[in-house]
Design an enzyme around this catalytic site. Structure first.
Site, PDB file in Angstrom:
ATOM      1  CB  CYS A 215      -0.918  -0.005   1.221  1.00 65.42           C
ATOM      2  SG  CYS A 215      -2.135   1.321   1.207  1.00 65.42           S
TER       3      CYS A 215
ATOM      4  CD  GLU B 200      -7.227  13.845  -1.391  1.00 67.63           C
ATOM      5  OE1 GLU B 200      -7.964  13.699  -0.396  1.00 67.63           O
ATOM      6  OE2 GLU B 200      -6.107  14.409  -1.354  1.00 67.63           O
TER       7      GLU B 200
ATOM      8  CG  HIS C 120      -3.786   5.761   0.167  1.00 65.90           C
ATOM      9  ND1 HIS C 120      -4.598   5.809   1.289  1.00 65.90           N
ATOM     10  CD2 HIS C 120      -2.863   4.809   0.433  1.00 65.90           C
ATOM     11  CE1 HIS C 120      -4.168   4.945   2.183  1.00 65.90           C
ATOM     12  NE2 HIS C 120      -3.125   4.312   1.693  1.00 65.90           N
TER      13      HIS C 120
ATOM     14  CG  ASN D  52       1.139  -0.742   4.820  1.00 61.89           C
ATOM     15  OD1 ASN D  52       1.544   0.157   5.532  1.00 61.89           O
ATOM     16  ND2 ASN D  52      -0.122  -1.119   4.815  1.00 61.89           N
TER      17      ASN D  52
ATOM     18  CG  HIS E 121       1.289   5.883   6.447  1.00 65.88           C
ATOM     19  ND1 HIS E 121       0.998   6.156   7.765  1.00 65.88           N
ATOM     20  CD2 HIS E 121       0.235   5.144   5.991  1.00 65.88           C
ATOM     21  CE1 HIS E 121      -0.159   5.614   8.087  1.00 65.88           C
ATOM     22  NE2 HIS E 121      -0.645   4.991   7.034  1.00 65.88           N
TER      23      HIS E 121
END
Length: 412
Positions: A79, A180, A194, A286, A341
């Protein structure tokens, strides 16, 4: 002057960059549990967005000698974030941004995209692309290559075949994943997203956490938390995990590239003078990597943390209504060259739903074209820590290069 607090433990110390940022008791207990493990090297680093997670805290950096804790990577393996600066300026955007939001939502499958919804299992709304070449790089990502590499893993571990695998390529997911459109301090338009390795990454993470637990039981190893089960280096399980986690990290990075490609296509359709800047960042938060720290080659896990080596660019997002930051790493070795993060959750999803109303959320996201319904209350800005406090706490880890404020936010 050091910017961290050193917390002594029965094992290695914890170095926490949390000045001015509250840390929940459960998260500190998890950090202490990790620090007590005999193979943790030097110390554990806690980022300012640290909060409770399964086994290991989100916002922790753990260097290990001769072992890996799968829960210290997590189940959304790979991620991370991607951001691209475009040639558009705020003046190019329409006053009403709902059309742009709708275009992105139509182009990118989001929310729950597996069995049981109103889409299909071949890439959610469409087949995964067989060959996508990004506008900011020369490497083609071939679905066939991903499939064949995954088959090598699933042939040995057939239970992993039950996951949705690469049919999720190019899909956003749900929860805190987002796309976004943002403006920076010079009114330049950015796209930031994300996401991670989707269903297959979750399956791989969960599968190897359970395998590690069985290994602990087989060797009568008692841990302060069962979810801290580990795989010793050199064992068959360790080698298979490294292979699987590397695949999931590659898939997650590719997934972000594919989605960004599709968002760029939407922008190119809606804006005649659209172009892509040379600045693009794609970083995990991650993951596991082999790095040298304090004189030893270690397996370092960053769960909710970004690598911030000298000059390395990273992305630290706020929340649906807060600023985000493009940062440059300072290479602080005390943090194992890491930074936060994001803002980090201040409360659980259930607590946010209990505490806040739709009206609260509408007020907090004023000026942002986004969902403003009960289904995203758990992601409302108030559910997260103060991003400015988080940035201040890690001023010795990163410098701010660009400050972004979203004008469109697509959530699952």
């Amino acid at each position: 002057m050091k910017n961290y607090t050193e917390i002594p433990t029965d094992g290695v110390p914890i170095r926490a960059w949390t000045h001015g940022v509250p840390v929940e008791e459960a998260a500190e207990l998890q950090l202490r549990n990790v620090a007590s493990l005999p193979f943790v090297h030097s110390h554990v680093a806690a980022m300012p967005d640290v909060h409770w997670g399964k086994g290991a805290t989100v916002g922790s950096v753990i260097p290990c000698l001769g072992a890996i804790i799968p829960a210290a990577v997590g189940v959304d393996i790979g991620c991370g974030m991607m951001a691209v600066r475009t040639t558009l300026k705020s003046r190019h955007l329409p006053d009403n941004l709902e059309g742009l939001r709708a275009g992105i939502e139509q182009a990118i499958p989001h929310g729950r995209t597996g069995r049981g919804d109103n889409r299909n299992d071949r890439g959610a709304w469409g087949n995964p692309p067989d060959d996508v070449t990004s506008a900011w790089g020369d490497k083609p990502y071939r679905d066939g290559t991903l499939r064949s590499a995954l088959e090598t893993i699933t042939d040995k571990h057939p239970k992993l075949k039950k996951a949705n695998s690469v049919v999720h390529l190019g899909t956003l997911g749900a929860g805190n994943h987002f796309i976004e459109v943002c403006l920076d301090e010079s009114d330049a338009v950015w796209v930031m997203l994300h996401s991670g390795s989707r269903g297959i990454g979750n399956r791989i993470g969960s599968y190897f956490i359970e395998m590690a637990k069985k290994e602990m039981a087989r060797w009568f190893i008692n841990l302060p938390d069962a979810d801290l089960a580990y795989l010793p280096e050199g064992s068959e399980g360790f080698n298979d995990y490294i292979q699987a986690v590397a695949w999931a990290q590659a898939f997650a990075q590719t997934n972000r590239e594919v989605m960004m490609h599709r968002v760029m296509t939407v922008l190119a359709t809606q804006f005649t003078d659209f172009g892509v800047s040379e600045l693009a960042i794609n970083c995990h938060h991650n993951y596991v990597a082999q790095e040298k720290h304090y004189g030893k080659q270690v397996w370092i896990t960053r769960k909710g943390a970004v690598r911030a080596g000298v000059g390395e660019l990273g992305i630290i997002p706020g929340s649906m209504g807060a600023r985000s930051y493009i940062v440059r790493g300072k290479g602080n070795w005390q943090s194992f060259c890491s930074c936060s993060h994001g803002a980090g959750r201040a409360m659980s999803r259930n607590e946010a739903k209990r505490r806040f109303t739709v009206d609260d959320h509408v007020h907090a996201t004023e000026g942002v074209a986004c969902r403003k319904d009960a289904g995203v209350i758990d992601e409302t800005p108030m559910a997260y820590k103060d991003i400015d406090a988080v940035m201040a706490a890690q001023s010795d880890l990163v410098e701010i290069v660009h400050t972004l404020k979203q004008v469109v936010c697509v959530k699952g």
